[in-house]
Design a protein around this motif. Structure first.
Motif, PDB file in Angstrom:
ATOM      1  N   ALA A 109       2.447   0.643 -15.801  1.00 30.54           N
ATOM      2  CA  ALA A 109       2.552   0.094 -17.154  1.00 30.54           C
ATOM      3  C   ALA A 109       3.999  -0.240 -17.507  1.00 30.54           C
ATOM      4  N   THR A 110       4.947   0.008 -16.616  1.00 32.36           N
ATOM      5  CA  THR A 110       6.361  -0.255 -16.898  1.00 32.36           C
ATOM      6  C   THR A 110       6.800  -1.566 -16.229  1.00 32.36           C
ATOM      7  N   LYS A 111       8.061  -1.890 -16.380  1.00 31.61           N
ATOM      8  CA  LYS A 111       8.596  -3.124 -15.808  1.00 31.61           C
ATOM      9  C   LYS A 111       9.042  -2.954 -14.357  1.00 31.61           C
ATOM     10  N   TRP A 112       8.937  -1.747 -13.817  1.00 33.11           N
ATOM     11  CA  TRP A 112       9.315  -1.517 -12.423  1.00 33.11           C
ATOM     12  C   TRP A 112       8.068  -1.502 -11.552  1.00 33.11           C
ATOM     13  N   ALA A 113       8.124  -2.258 -10.481  1.00 31.41           N
ATOM     14  CA  ALA A 113       6.946  -2.384  -9.613  1.00 31.41           C
ATOM     15  C   ALA A 113       6.829  -1.226  -8.634  1.00 31.41           C
ATOM     16  N   SER A 114       7.945  -0.562  -8.283  1.00 35.21           N
ATOM     17  CA  SER A 114       7.911   0.531  -7.311  1.00 35.21           C
ATOM     18  C   SER A 114       8.927   1.597  -7.703  1.00 35.21           C
ATOM     19  N   LEU A 115       8.798   2.757  -7.052  1.00 32.13           N
ATOM     20  CA  LEU A 115       9.716   3.860  -7.322  1.00 32.13           C
ATOM     21  C   LEU A 115      11.113   3.552  -6.793  1.00 32.13           C
ATOM     22  N   THR A 116      11.222   2.811  -5.708  1.00 31.79           N
ATOM     23  CA  THR A 116      12.540   2.472  -5.153  1.00 31.79           C
ATOM     24  C   THR A 116      13.340   1.615  -6.131  1.00 31.79           C
ATOM     25  N   GLU A 117      12.685   0.635  -6.752  1.00 29.15           N
ATOM     26  CA  GLU A 117      13.374  -0.192  -7.743  1.00 29.15           C
ATOM     27  C   GLU A 117      13.810   0.629  -8.948  1.00 29.15           C
ATOM     28  N   PHE A 118      12.969   1.577  -9.357  1.00 26.90           N
ATOM     29  CA  PHE A 118      13.324   2.422 -10.496  1.00 26.90           C
ATOM     30  C   PHE A 118      14.532   3.307 -10.167  1.00 26.90           C
ATOM     31  N   VAL A 119      14.574   3.877  -8.955  1.00 26.26           N
ATOM     32  CA  VAL A 119      15.696   4.731  -8.549  1.00 26.26           C
ATOM     33  C   VAL A 119      16.976   3.903  -8.456  1.00 26.26           C
ATOM     34  N   LYS A 120      16.895   2.683  -7.922  1.00 28.76           N
ATOM     35  CA  LYS A 120      18.074   1.821  -7.854  1.00 28.76           C
ATOM     36  C   LYS A 120      18.578   1.466  -9.246  1.00 28.76           C
ATOM     37  N   HIS A 121      17.665   1.246 -10.174  1.00 28.19           N
ATOM     38  CA  HIS A 121      18.063   0.966 -11.561  1.00 28.19           C
ATOM     39  C   HIS A 121      18.817   2.148 -12.161  1.00 28.19           C
ATOM     40  N   LEU A 122      18.325   3.364 -11.923  1.00 30.45           N
ATOM     41  CA  LEU A 122      19.006   4.551 -12.455  1.00 30.45           C
ATOM     42  C   LEU A 122      20.387   4.716 -11.832  1.00 30.45           C
ATOM     43  N   GLY A 123      20.513   4.399 -10.546  1.00 29.21           N
ATOM     44  CA  GLY A 123      21.811   4.507  -9.891  1.00 29.21           C
ATOM     45  C   GLY A 123      22.801   3.483 -10.415  1.00 29.21           C
ATOM     46  N   ARG A 124      22.341   2.253 -10.651  1.00 30.86           N
ATOM     47  CA  ARG A 124      23.245   1.222 -11.190  1.00 30.86           C
ATOM     48  C   ARG A 124      23.698   1.556 -12.602  1.00 30.86           C
ATOM     49  N   GLU A 125      22.835   2.140 -13.383  1.00 32.26           N
ATOM     50  CA  GLU A 125      23.183   2.500 -14.758  1.00 32.26           C
ATOM     51  C   GLU A 125      24.066   3.744 -14.828  1.00 32.26           C
ATOM     52  N   GLY A 126      24.221   4.462 -13.734  1.00 33.70           N
ATOM     53  CA  GLY A 126      25.029   5.671 -13.733  1.00 33.70           C
ATOM     54  C   GLY A 126      24.343   6.869 -14.352  1.00 33.70           C
ATOM     55  N   ILE A 127      23.011   6.831 -14.443  1.00 32.97           N
ATOM     56  CA  ILE A 127      22.275   7.945 -15.045  1.00 32.97           C
ATOM     57  C   ILE A 127      22.094   9.073 -14.037  1.00 32.97           C
ATOM     58  N   VAL A 128      21.860   8.723 -12.780  1.00 31.64           N
ATOM     59  CA  VAL A 128      21.675   9.713 -11.726  1.00 31.64           C
ATOM     60  C   VAL A 128      22.569   9.344 -10.544  1.00 31.64           C
ATOM     61  N   ASN A 129      22.813  10.324  -9.695  1.00 33.35           N
ATOM     62  CA  ASN A 129      23.511  10.103  -8.432  1.00 33.35           C
ATOM     63  C   ASN A 129      22.477   9.878  -7.331  1.00 33.35           C
ATOM     64  N   VAL A 130      22.650   8.825  -6.573  1.00 32.57           N
ATOM     65  CA  VAL A 130      21.673   8.441  -5.548  1.00 32.57           C
ATOM     66  C   VAL A 130      22.365   8.465  -4.194  1.00 32.57           C
ATOM     67  N   LYS A 131      21.676   9.031  -3.208  1.00 33.86           N
ATOM     68  CA  LYS A 131      22.139   8.984  -1.827  1.00 33.86           C
ATOM     69  C   LYS A 131      20.935   8.846  -0.914  1.00 33.86           C
ATOM     70  N   GLU A 132      21.181   8.329   0.277  1.00 37.51           N
ATOM     71  CA  GLU A 132      20.109   8.094   1.241  1.00 37.51           C
ATOM     72  C   GLU A 132      20.241   9.088   2.384  1.00 37.51           C
ATOM     73  N   ASP A 133      19.146   9.790   2.657  1.00 37.78           N
ATOM     74  CA  ASP A 133      19.110  10.795   3.720  1.00 37.78           C
ATOM     75  C   ASP A 133      18.161  10.329   4.816  1.00 37.78           C
ATOM     76  N   GLU A 134      18.498  10.682   6.063  1.00 40.72           N
ATOM     77  CA  GLU A 134      17.658  10.266   7.182  1.00 40.72           C
ATOM     78  C   GLU A 134      16.302  10.967   7.154  1.00 40.72           C
ATOM     79  N   LYS A 135      16.259  12.190   6.666  1.00 45.64           N
ATOM     80  CA  LYS A 135      15.015  12.958   6.663  1.00 45.64           C
ATOM     81  C   LYS A 135      14.186  12.699   5.415  1.00 45.64           C
ATOM     82  N   ASP A 136      14.795  12.772   4.231  1.00 49.95           N
ATOM     83  CA  ASP A 136      14.055  12.667   2.958  1.00 49.95           C
ATOM     84  C   ASP A 136      14.111  11.280   2.338  1.00 49.95           C
ATOM     85  N   GLY A 137      14.866  10.367   2.914  1.00 48.68           N
ATOM     86  CA  GLY A 137      14.977   9.038   2.306  1.00 48.68           C
ATOM     87  C   GLY A 137      15.909   9.055   1.115  1.00 48.68           C
TER      88      GLY A 137
END
Length: 279
Positions: A109-137
């Protein structure tokens, strides 16, 4: 079919059946209603209440979508802050924790089609810290942007800098002390070696120096130990029968016996005749 009366047996049975998380595809976000199967969802979509709500949303869809997106982001960040704080966690794992609440706002029901796009949006806005892990993604962690948190970070940074400066000063001082001790040890060793050299030069006699010089020049000189010793004086043996004359001031053999403390002195004073030795 009318809804069952609240508190009735049918209502309690329906509540027990709808307990827990059910299929997300059978959830209507517009009406906030969860259906148990495809038939129930089909009946709900054809109902008058759903049609009326959809018509209301159709008048200004951007407004409702923006509202759902804002509510979804607010609830998502609030749960992340209270549950995990500033620790990193996998985005998929945390999303499964978020959808455990049956009344949550769904992402479709939101404007984000997937969880990856939502996480990238939060990282660009500086709301959360995002990092990519080989095991957990993708991993996310809440970022505290309050004034108190910023002040606390500055204090921690200043304390770390002060500790680093103190550590550098201590290291320099230790290096200087080690260098000074090394120089002092070398000076003491030189003094001890000089004293030893002086003692060895004083203790060596001149004869040894002469011997060393003569051997260096090629002269074969015998040492005192190798030189022949002089012959000893010959022992004289007398075969005379007469006793040797004893000096006046020296006591003879008989007198020595008469003066013994273990024998009583003779009263007559006659001396014992000397026996002659026959050869």
């Amino acid at each position: 079919m009318p809804r069952a009366e609240f508190g009735s047996t049918k209502d309690v049975a329906n509540r027990m059946k709808s307990k827990g998380l059910q299929r997300l595809r059978y959830y209507c976000q517009a009406c906030e209603k969860q259906c148990r199967d495809a038939n129930g969802f089909k009946c709900h979509v054809q109902s008058e209440t759903h049609v009326r709500q959809i018509q209301l949303i159709g008048e200004d869809p951007r407004k409702y979508i923006q509202g759902f997106s804002t509510d979804f982001q607010r609830d998502f960040i609030s749960l992340l802050r209270t549950a995990h704080g500033e620790k990193f966690i996998s985005a998929n794992r945390f999303y499964n924790e978020y959808i455990r609440d049956k009344e949550h706002i769904h992402m479709n029901a939101t404007k984000w089609a997937s969880l990856t796009e939502f996480v990238k949006h939060l990282g660009r806005e500086g709301i959360v810290n995002v990092k990519e892990d080989e095991k957990d993604g993708l991993c996310i962690a809440w970022r505290d942007t309050s004034v108190q948190a910023l002040r606390r970070r500055e204090e921690i940074r200043e304390q770390e800098l002060a500790e680093a400066k103190n550590g550098a000063g201590e290291e320099k001082m230790l290096k200087r002390m080690a260098q000074r001790a090394k120089l002092e040890a070398e000076a003491k060793a030189k003094i001890v070696e000089a004293k030893k050299m002086e003692q060895t030069s004083v203790s060596t006699p001149p004869s040894e120096e002469n011997d060393s010089e003569s051997t260096a020049n090629g002269d074969n000189v015998k040492s005192d130990e190798d030189a022949p010793k002089p012959d000893a004086a010959p022992v004289k043996i007398s075969f005379g029968l007469k006793p040797k004359t004893v000096p006046a001031n020296k006591a003879g053999l008989g007198k020595m016996k008469s003066q013994s403390i273990f024998k009583r002195a003779r009263e007559t004073g006659d001396e014992k005749p000397v026996k002659k030795v026959k050869l």
